[in-house]
Design a protein around this motif. Structure first.
Motif, mmCIF file in Angstrom:
data_model
loop_
_atom_site.group_PDB
_atom_site.id
_atom_site.type_symbol
_atom_site.label_atom_id
_atom_site.label_comp_id
_atom_site.label_asym_id
_atom_site.label_seq_id
_atom_site.Cartn_x
_atom_site.Cartn_y
_atom_site.Cartn_z
ATOM 1 N N GLY A 106 0.744 -1.120 -0.102
ATOM 2 C CA GLY A 106 0.126 -0.290 -0.093
ATOM 3 C C GLY A 106 0.863 1.125 0.182
ATOM 4 N N LEU A 107 0.276 2.306 0.383
ATOM 5 C CA LEU A 107 1.060 3.555 0.565
ATOM 6 C C LEU A 107 2.402 3.669 1.410
ATOM 7 C CD1 LEU A 107 -1.692 6.122 0.942
ATOM 8 C CD2 LEU A 107 -0.828 5.695 -1.177
ATOM 9 N N ARG A 159 -9.173 1.716 6.790
ATOM 10 C CA ARG A 159 -7.769 2.304 7.032
ATOM 11 C C ARG A 159 -7.146 1.997 8.421
ATOM 12 N NH1 ARG A 159 -10.800 7.229 5.037
ATOM 13 N NH2 ARG A 159 -9.779 7.972 3.134
ATOM 14 N N PRO A 208 -2.053 8.648 -6.775
ATOM 15 C CA PRO A 208 -2.163 7.559 -6.208
ATOM 16 C C PRO A 208 -1.479 6.352 -7.210
ATOM 17 C CG PRO A 208 -4.073 8.676 -5.575
ATOM 18 C CD PRO A 208 -3.454 9.430 -6.618
ATOM 19 N N SER A 245 -5.463 1.320 1.270
ATOM 20 C CA SER A 245 -4.852 2.252 0.120
ATOM 21 C C SER A 245 -5.792 2.378 -0.949
ATOM 22 C CB SER A 245 -3.460 1.930 -0.262
ATOM 23 O OG SER A 245 -2.582 2.006 0.814
ATOM 24 N N THR A 253 -0.784 9.383 3.458
ATOM 25 C CA THR A 253 0.274 9.889 2.663
ATOM 26 C C THR A 253 1.483 10.167 3.181
ATOM 27 O OG1 THR A 253 -1.463 9.852 0.940
ATOM 28 C CG2 THR A 253 0.782 10.718 0.288
ATOM 29 N N ALA A 312 -7.715 5.783 -1.487
ATOM 30 C CA ALA A 312 -6.974 6.903 -1.099
ATOM 31 C C ALA A 312 -6.755 7.749 -2.235
ATOM 32 C CB ALA A 312 -5.373 6.505 -0.773
ATOM 33 N N CYS A 334 -4.739 10.356 -1.788
ATOM 34 C CA CYS A 334 -3.364 11.142 -1.628
ATOM 35 C C CYS A 334 -3.297 12.666 -1.613
ATOM 36 C CB CYS A 334 -2.234 10.483 -2.705
ATOM 37 S SG CYS A 334 -1.842 8.909 -2.465
#
Length: 272
Positions: free
Chosen positions: A9-10, A229, A90, A38, A258, A41, A43
């Motif tokens: 993921g991020l 999340r 993203p 993510s 992020t 997301a 971002c």
């Protein structure tokens, strides 16, 4: 192998990209799971959202994101005024090369066991960045206290809107809409619900709220993006801990995922 990163993921992607650019060999392992945090997301990073983290965190994190991906600014309407919001795309972050692997557990000695395999993978350093599933992979002494998941959904709609906007709709809840790419509008209403309580009713309400805000009541979204999340109840932007010299854990960025991921990449890279 210098580093094994568990989780694509991020957090995992940003950490991996930073370490690879430092010349380290990094094996990024990812096992796609339904509800990965993510997935929805955007971002987006509005300064007021992360101002509580302090400049010690935000300044090096934003610089790292700019170095890795090229930080962009988007002008959003917020009621009668406008504000600049930082953004990284993203798809650029999450496109970091990885391989699919079903990780069963990780130990303090830099060993990673894959399900069904007797011989572990080994590296000089292992970074577990598997979101809400991180504690399932870690030995008891490395598990993160205060880690919990919150479910929510974002939507991609066909078309474009004239102006990105942020609109409060409930206490501590804001609906965000912007043109994520030339063909799609991204919307999210900030819903954060205990996963076991998330259901069809939540999805319908969130979808209707977003559709109404952008004038798409008679349209189906092109894509519904559900994710859980990871939230961390301790101090700091997220959970970032080292255990000996072979294991790091990085997760729990919540809605500042992020910038929190960039902070973890900064810390890990400066201590290697």
């Amino acid at each position: 192998m210098d580093v094994i990163v568990v989780g694509g993921g991020l957090f995992g992607c940003i950490i991996t990209r930073k370490l690879r650019l430092m010349g380290l060999s990094v094996d990024l392992l990812d096992s796609p799971r339904k509800g990965a945090g993510s997935i929805p997301a955007a971002c987006l990073m509005k300064p007021s959202w992360f101002s509580g983290l302090g400049q010690t965190v935000s300044t090096p994190s934003l610089q790292l994101l700019d170095d890795l991906y090229g930080l962009q600014d988007i002008r959003f309407r917020v009621g009668p005024v406008h504000t600049m919001v930082h953004w990284v795309r993203p798809s650029h972050v999450l496109s970091e090369p990885r391989r699919e692997a079903d990780v069963e557990r990780v130990d303090l000695g830099g060993r990673v066991w894959l399900r069904g395999q007797e011989t572990p993978l080994e590296a000089r350093l292992v970074v577990v960045a598997a979101g809400v599933w991180s504690n399932e992979l870690l030995p008891p002494e490395a598990r993160v206290e205060g880690l919990a998941g919150r479910a929510g959904m974002a939507f991609l709609w066909p078309g474009q809107i004239q102006e990105p906007f942020i609109s409060p709709w409930a206490p501590y809840r804001q609906l965000v809409a912007f043109n994520r790419d030339p063909g799609h509008i991204w919307t999210g209403d900030g819903s954060a619900i205990i996963p076991k309580n998330w259901g069809v009713e939540n999805q319908i309400k969130s979808e209707e709220r977003c559709a109404s805000a952008i004038g798409r009541r008679d349209h189906e979204p092109a894509q519904r993006l559900y994710g859980i999340r990871p939230y961390f109840s301790g101090k700091g932007p997220c959970a970032i801990t080292s255990h000996g010299d072979r294991l790091w854990v990085a997760t729990g960025g919540a809605k500042n995922g992020t910038i929190a991921a960039a902070w973890c990449a900064h810390l890990i890279s400066t201590r290697l």
